[in-house]
Design an enzyme around this catalytic site. Sequence first.
Site, PDB file in Angstrom:
ATOM      1  N   ASP A 228     -52.816 -33.634 -44.632  1.00 50.50           N
ATOM      2  CA  ASP A 228     -52.466 -33.375 -43.229  1.00 50.50           C
ATOM      3  C   ASP A 228     -50.979 -33.086 -43.036  1.00 50.50           C
ATOM      4  OD1 ASP A 228     -55.102 -33.720 -42.458  1.00 50.50           O
ATOM      5  OD2 ASP A 228     -54.857 -35.866 -42.097  1.00 50.50           O
ATOM      6  N   ALA A 229     -50.356 -32.484 -44.035  1.00 49.33           N
ATOM      7  CA  ALA A 229     -48.927 -32.185 -43.932  1.00 49.33           C
ATOM      8  C   ALA A 229     -48.629 -30.717 -44.216  1.00 49.33           C
ATOM      9  CB  ALA A 229     -48.135 -33.075 -44.893  1.00 49.33           C
TER      10      ALA A 229
END
Length: 284
Positions: A228-229
Amino acid sequence: MNKLTILIHCNDQPGIIANVTNFIANNKGNIIYIDQHVDREQNIFFMRLESEFEHSTFNTEAFKVTFKQELADCFKMKWRIYSTEMKPKMALFVSKYDHCLYDILGRYNSGELDVDIPFIISNHNTLKPIADSFNIPFFHIPVTKETKAKAEDQQLDLCKKHGVNFIVLARYMQIVSNKIISQYPNKVINIHHSFLPAFVGAKPYHSAYKRGVKIIGATSHYVTEDLDAGPIIEQDVARVSHTHAINDLIAKGRDLEKIVLANAIKLHIKRKVMVFNNKTVVFS
Protein backbone atom coordinates in the site's frame (compact mmCIF):
# COMPACT_ATOMS: atom_id res chain seq x y z
CA MET A 1 -5.39 8.24 -39.64
CA ASN A 2 -2.49 7.18 -37.41
CA LYS A 3 -2.66 8.60 -33.88
CA LEU A 4 0.25 8.31 -31.48
CA THR A 5 0.69 9.21 -27.81
CA ILE A 6 4.25 10.09 -26.80
CA LEU A 7 5.43 10.15 -23.18
CA ILE A 8 8.83 11.65 -22.36
CA HIS A 9 10.86 12.38 -19.26
CA CYS A 10 14.49 13.45 -18.97
CA ASN A 11 16.69 16.04 -17.29
CA ASP A 12 15.30 19.50 -17.93
CA GLN A 13 17.28 21.36 -20.59
CA PRO A 14 16.68 24.00 -23.27
CA GLY A 15 15.15 23.06 -26.60
CA ILE A 16 13.20 19.90 -25.76
CA ILE A 17 9.75 21.18 -26.69
CA ALA A 18 10.98 22.95 -29.83
CA ASN A 19 12.87 19.91 -31.06
CA VAL A 20 10.02 17.48 -30.37
CA THR A 21 7.35 19.65 -32.04
CA ASN A 22 9.60 20.31 -35.05
CA PHE A 23 10.25 16.59 -35.34
CA ILE A 24 6.51 15.92 -35.45
CA ALA A 25 6.00 18.61 -38.08
CA ASN A 26 8.88 17.32 -40.20
CA ASN A 27 7.25 13.89 -40.16
CA LYS A 28 3.99 15.46 -41.43
CA GLY A 29 2.24 15.06 -38.11
CA ASN A 30 -0.34 17.32 -36.48
CA ILE A 31 -0.13 17.85 -32.71
CA ILE A 32 -3.61 17.69 -31.16
CA TYR A 33 -2.55 17.73 -27.48
CA ILE A 34 0.59 18.73 -25.64
CA ASP A 35 1.31 19.24 -21.95
CA GLN A 36 4.49 19.39 -19.91
CA HIS A 37 5.70 19.69 -16.35
CA VAL A 38 9.08 20.41 -14.76
CA ASP A 39 9.91 19.00 -11.33
CA ARG A 40 12.14 21.82 -10.06
CA GLU A 41 13.42 19.87 -7.07
CA GLN A 42 14.74 17.00 -9.19
CA ASN A 43 15.22 18.98 -12.44
CA ILE A 44 13.15 16.48 -14.42
CA PHE A 45 11.10 17.41 -17.49
CA PHE A 46 7.89 15.50 -18.28
CA MET A 47 5.83 15.75 -21.46
CA ARG A 48 2.78 14.08 -22.95
CA LEU A 49 1.91 14.64 -26.59
CA GLU A 50 -0.74 13.32 -28.98
CA SER A 51 -0.22 13.54 -32.73
CA GLU A 52 -2.06 12.48 -35.89
CA PHE A 53 -0.37 11.37 -39.10
CA GLU A 54 -2.53 11.22 -42.21
CA HIS A 55 -0.26 10.02 -45.00
CA SER A 56 -0.67 6.39 -46.01
CA THR A 57 3.07 5.67 -45.99
CA PHE A 58 3.43 6.44 -42.26
CA ASN A 59 5.04 3.58 -40.32
CA THR A 60 4.95 3.61 -36.53
CA GLU A 61 8.00 1.38 -36.04
CA ALA A 62 10.10 3.45 -38.44
CA PHE A 63 8.94 6.58 -36.61
CA LYS A 64 10.14 5.12 -33.29
CA VAL A 65 13.57 4.31 -34.71
CA THR A 66 13.99 7.83 -36.09
CA PHE A 67 12.68 9.40 -32.89
CA LYS A 68 15.28 7.50 -30.86
CA GLN A 69 18.14 8.40 -33.18
CA GLU A 70 17.32 12.08 -33.70
CA LEU A 71 15.81 13.05 -30.32
CA ALA A 72 15.81 10.50 -27.53
CA ASP A 73 19.52 9.70 -27.63
CA CYS A 74 20.44 13.37 -27.94
CA PHE A 75 18.45 14.46 -24.88
CA LYS A 76 18.93 11.15 -23.00
CA MET A 77 15.18 10.68 -22.79
CA LYS A 78 13.16 7.91 -21.22
CA TRP A 79 10.30 7.60 -23.68
CA ARG A 80 7.34 5.52 -24.77
CA ILE A 81 5.24 5.77 -27.90
CA TYR A 82 1.78 4.19 -28.06
CA SER A 83 -0.57 3.77 -30.99
CA THR A 84 -4.26 4.31 -30.25
CA GLU A 85 -4.99 1.43 -32.60
CA MET A 86 -3.71 -0.92 -29.91
CA LYS A 87 -6.51 -1.54 -27.39
CA PRO A 88 -4.97 -2.64 -24.07
CA LYS A 89 -6.00 -5.89 -22.41
CA MET A 90 -6.99 -5.64 -18.76
CA ALA A 91 -7.18 -8.60 -16.38
CA LEU A 92 -9.46 -8.30 -13.35
CA PHE A 93 -8.59 -9.92 -10.03
CA VAL A 94 -11.43 -10.11 -7.48
CA SER A 95 -12.40 -11.89 -4.25
CA LYS A 96 -15.89 -11.59 -2.73
CA TYR A 97 -16.72 -7.86 -2.81
CA ASP A 98 -18.76 -7.12 -5.93
CA HIS A 99 -19.24 -3.33 -6.05
CA CYS A 100 -16.07 -2.47 -7.97
CA LEU A 101 -16.51 -5.42 -10.33
CA TYR A 102 -20.09 -4.45 -11.20
CA ASP A 103 -19.03 -0.85 -11.78
CA ILE A 104 -16.10 -1.73 -14.03
CA LEU A 105 -18.07 -4.23 -16.09
CA GLY A 106 -20.97 -1.78 -16.44
CA ARG A 107 -18.62 0.90 -17.76
CA TYR A 108 -16.92 -1.64 -20.00
CA ASN A 109 -20.23 -2.89 -21.37
CA SER A 110 -21.35 0.66 -22.19
CA GLY A 111 -18.11 1.43 -24.06
CA GLU A 112 -16.80 3.86 -21.45
CA LEU A 113 -13.61 1.85 -20.94
CA ASP A 114 -11.68 1.34 -24.17
CA VAL A 115 -10.13 -1.99 -23.21
CA ASP A 116 -10.52 -5.70 -23.73
CA ILE A 117 -11.16 -7.89 -20.66
CA PRO A 118 -10.00 -11.40 -21.58
CA PHE A 119 -10.83 -12.91 -18.16
CA ILE A 120 -11.56 -12.45 -14.48
CA ILE A 121 -9.52 -14.29 -11.82
CA SER A 122 -10.73 -14.90 -8.27
CA ASN A 123 -9.61 -16.82 -5.22
CA HIS A 124 -13.31 -17.57 -4.59
CA ASN A 125 -16.23 -18.70 -6.76
CA THR A 126 -18.58 -16.09 -5.26
CA LEU A 127 -18.52 -13.64 -8.18
CA LYS A 128 -18.62 -16.16 -11.03
CA PRO A 129 -22.32 -15.44 -11.79
CA ILE A 130 -21.41 -11.79 -12.45
CA ALA A 131 -18.68 -12.78 -14.90
CA ASP A 132 -21.07 -15.20 -16.59
CA SER A 133 -23.73 -12.50 -16.96
CA PHE A 134 -21.24 -10.33 -18.85
CA ASN A 135 -19.93 -13.30 -20.88
CA ILE A 136 -16.39 -12.94 -19.57
CA PRO A 137 -14.33 -16.07 -18.79
CA PHE A 138 -13.90 -16.65 -15.05
CA PHE A 139 -11.01 -18.58 -13.50
CA HIS A 140 -11.18 -19.76 -9.91
CA ILE A 141 -7.66 -20.02 -8.51
CA PRO A 142 -7.74 -20.68 -4.73
CA VAL A 143 -4.94 -19.13 -2.70
CA THR A 144 -3.57 -20.41 0.59
CA LYS A 145 -0.22 -19.88 2.27
CA GLU A 146 0.91 -23.25 0.91
CA THR A 147 -0.42 -22.76 -2.65
CA LYS A 148 0.28 -19.03 -3.18
CA ALA A 149 3.37 -19.51 -5.34
CA LYS A 150 1.64 -22.05 -7.57
CA ALA A 151 -1.48 -19.88 -7.76
CA GLU A 152 0.55 -16.89 -8.94
CA ASP A 153 2.24 -19.07 -11.57
CA GLN A 154 -1.24 -19.95 -12.87
CA GLN A 155 -2.25 -16.29 -12.84
CA LEU A 156 0.85 -15.27 -14.78
CA ASP A 157 0.38 -18.09 -17.29
CA LEU A 158 -3.14 -16.83 -18.03
CA CYS A 159 -1.92 -13.24 -18.34
CA LYS A 160 0.83 -14.20 -20.77
CA LYS A 161 -1.41 -16.52 -22.77
CA HIS A 162 -3.98 -13.75 -23.29
CA GLY A 163 -1.48 -10.94 -23.83
CA VAL A 164 -2.58 -8.95 -20.79
CA ASN A 165 -1.14 -5.42 -20.64
CA PHE A 166 -2.18 -4.49 -17.11
CA ILE A 167 -3.98 -5.89 -14.07
CA VAL A 168 -6.69 -4.33 -11.90
CA LEU A 169 -7.21 -5.55 -8.34
CA ALA A 170 -10.93 -4.83 -7.94
CA ARG A 171 -10.97 -5.54 -4.20
CA TYR A 172 -8.77 -8.61 -4.54
CA MET A 173 -8.09 -9.50 -0.92
CA GLN A 174 -4.69 -11.11 -1.38
CA ILE A 175 -1.22 -9.60 -1.27
CA VAL A 176 0.34 -9.72 -4.72
CA SER A 177 3.97 -10.80 -4.58
CA ASN A 178 6.96 -9.53 -6.53
CA LYS A 179 6.57 -12.51 -8.86
CA ILE A 180 3.66 -10.68 -10.53
CA ILE A 181 4.75 -7.11 -9.79
CA SER A 182 8.11 -7.62 -11.52
CA GLN A 183 6.32 -8.79 -14.67
CA TYR A 184 3.93 -5.83 -14.60
CA PRO A 185 5.83 -2.84 -13.12
CA ASN A 186 3.47 0.14 -12.67
CA LYS A 187 0.83 -1.97 -14.39
CA VAL A 188 -1.00 -3.46 -11.39
CA ILE A 189 -3.68 -1.05 -10.14
CA ASN A 190 -5.19 -1.39 -6.68
CA ILE A 191 -7.99 0.40 -4.81
CA HIS A 192 -7.61 1.12 -1.11
CA HIS A 193 -10.37 2.07 1.26
CA SER A 194 -8.77 5.16 2.82
CA PHE A 195 -6.32 7.96 2.35
CA LEU A 196 -3.18 5.88 2.69
CA PRO A 197 -1.80 4.96 5.13
CA ALA A 198 -4.61 5.84 7.56
CA PHE A 199 -6.95 3.18 8.98
CA VAL A 200 -5.28 0.16 7.42
CA GLY A 201 -6.57 -3.29 8.21
CA ALA A 202 -9.65 -5.41 7.73
CA LYS A 203 -12.22 -2.99 9.21
CA PRO A 204 -11.15 0.54 8.24
CA TYR A 205 -14.64 2.06 8.47
CA HIS A 206 -15.10 0.72 11.99
CA SER A 207 -11.79 2.35 12.97
CA ALA A 208 -12.83 5.59 11.27
CA TYR A 209 -16.18 5.54 13.04
CA LYS A 210 -14.55 5.11 16.43
CA ARG A 211 -12.26 8.07 15.72
CA GLY A 212 -15.19 10.28 14.71
CA VAL A 213 -13.69 11.21 11.34
CA LYS A 214 -15.22 14.03 9.28
CA ILE A 215 -14.08 12.79 5.89
CA ILE A 216 -13.48 9.35 4.43
CA GLY A 217 -11.47 8.67 1.32
CA ALA A 218 -10.31 6.17 -1.26
CA THR A 219 -6.95 5.84 -2.98
CA SER A 220 -6.02 4.06 -6.20
CA HIS A 221 -2.36 3.32 -6.71
CA TYR A 222 0.10 1.13 -8.56
CA VAL A 223 1.18 -1.91 -6.59
CA THR A 224 4.79 -2.22 -5.43
CA GLU A 225 6.61 -4.56 -3.07
CA ASP A 226 6.00 -2.06 -0.26
CA LEU A 227 2.44 -2.84 0.79
CA ASP A 228 0.00 0.00 0.00
CA ALA A 229 2.89 2.38 -0.65
CA GLY A 230 2.95 2.47 -4.46
CA PRO A 231 2.62 5.57 -6.66
CA ILE A 232 -0.80 7.19 -6.21
CA ILE A 233 -2.94 7.63 -9.33
CA GLU A 234 -6.22 9.01 -7.98
CA GLN A 235 -7.90 9.93 -4.68
CA ASP A 236 -11.24 11.33 -3.54
CA VAL A 237 -13.13 12.08 -0.32
CA ALA A 238 -16.67 12.33 1.05
CA ARG A 239 -17.73 14.31 4.13
CA VAL A 240 -19.31 12.47 7.04
CA SER A 241 -20.50 13.48 10.50
CA HIS A 242 -21.53 12.07 13.86
CA THR A 243 -24.98 11.35 12.38
CA HIS A 244 -23.60 8.64 10.08
CA ALA A 245 -23.61 5.04 11.25
CA ILE A 246 -20.95 2.49 10.28
CA ASN A 247 -23.14 1.20 7.44
CA ASP A 248 -23.42 4.75 6.10
CA LEU A 249 -19.64 5.06 6.07
CA ILE A 250 -19.30 1.70 4.32
CA ALA A 251 -21.84 2.71 1.65
CA LYS A 252 -20.16 6.07 1.05
CA GLY A 253 -16.76 4.38 1.02
CA ARG A 254 -17.82 1.84 -1.58
CA ASP A 255 -19.15 4.62 -3.81
CA LEU A 256 -15.80 6.37 -3.54
CA GLU A 257 -13.91 3.17 -4.28
CA LYS A 258 -15.88 2.61 -7.49
CA ILE A 259 -15.36 6.15 -8.76
CA VAL A 260 -11.69 6.42 -7.81
CA LEU A 261 -10.81 3.02 -9.29
CA ALA A 262 -12.71 3.74 -12.52
CA ASN A 263 -10.95 7.11 -12.90
CA ALA A 264 -7.55 5.51 -12.28
CA ILE A 265 -8.26 2.88 -14.94
CA LYS A 266 -9.26 5.59 -17.44
CA LEU A 267 -6.10 7.59 -16.75
CA HIS A 268 -3.97 4.49 -17.23
CA ILE A 269 -5.73 3.48 -20.44
CA LYS A 270 -5.32 6.98 -21.90
CA ARG A 271 -1.59 6.98 -21.04
CA LYS A 272 -1.98 10.03 -18.81
CA VAL A 273 0.08 8.74 -15.88
CA MET A 274 3.88 8.91 -15.67
CA VAL A 275 5.74 7.40 -12.72
CA PHE A 276 9.07 8.71 -11.45
CA ASN A 277 10.63 7.79 -8.10
CA ASN A 278 7.40 6.34 -6.67
CA LYS A 279 5.48 9.51 -7.53
CA THR A 280 3.10 10.13 -10.40
CA VAL A 281 2.63 12.97 -12.82
CA VAL A 282 -1.00 12.82 -13.97
CA PHE A 283 -1.83 14.87 -17.06
CA SER A 284 -5.28 16.35 -17.60
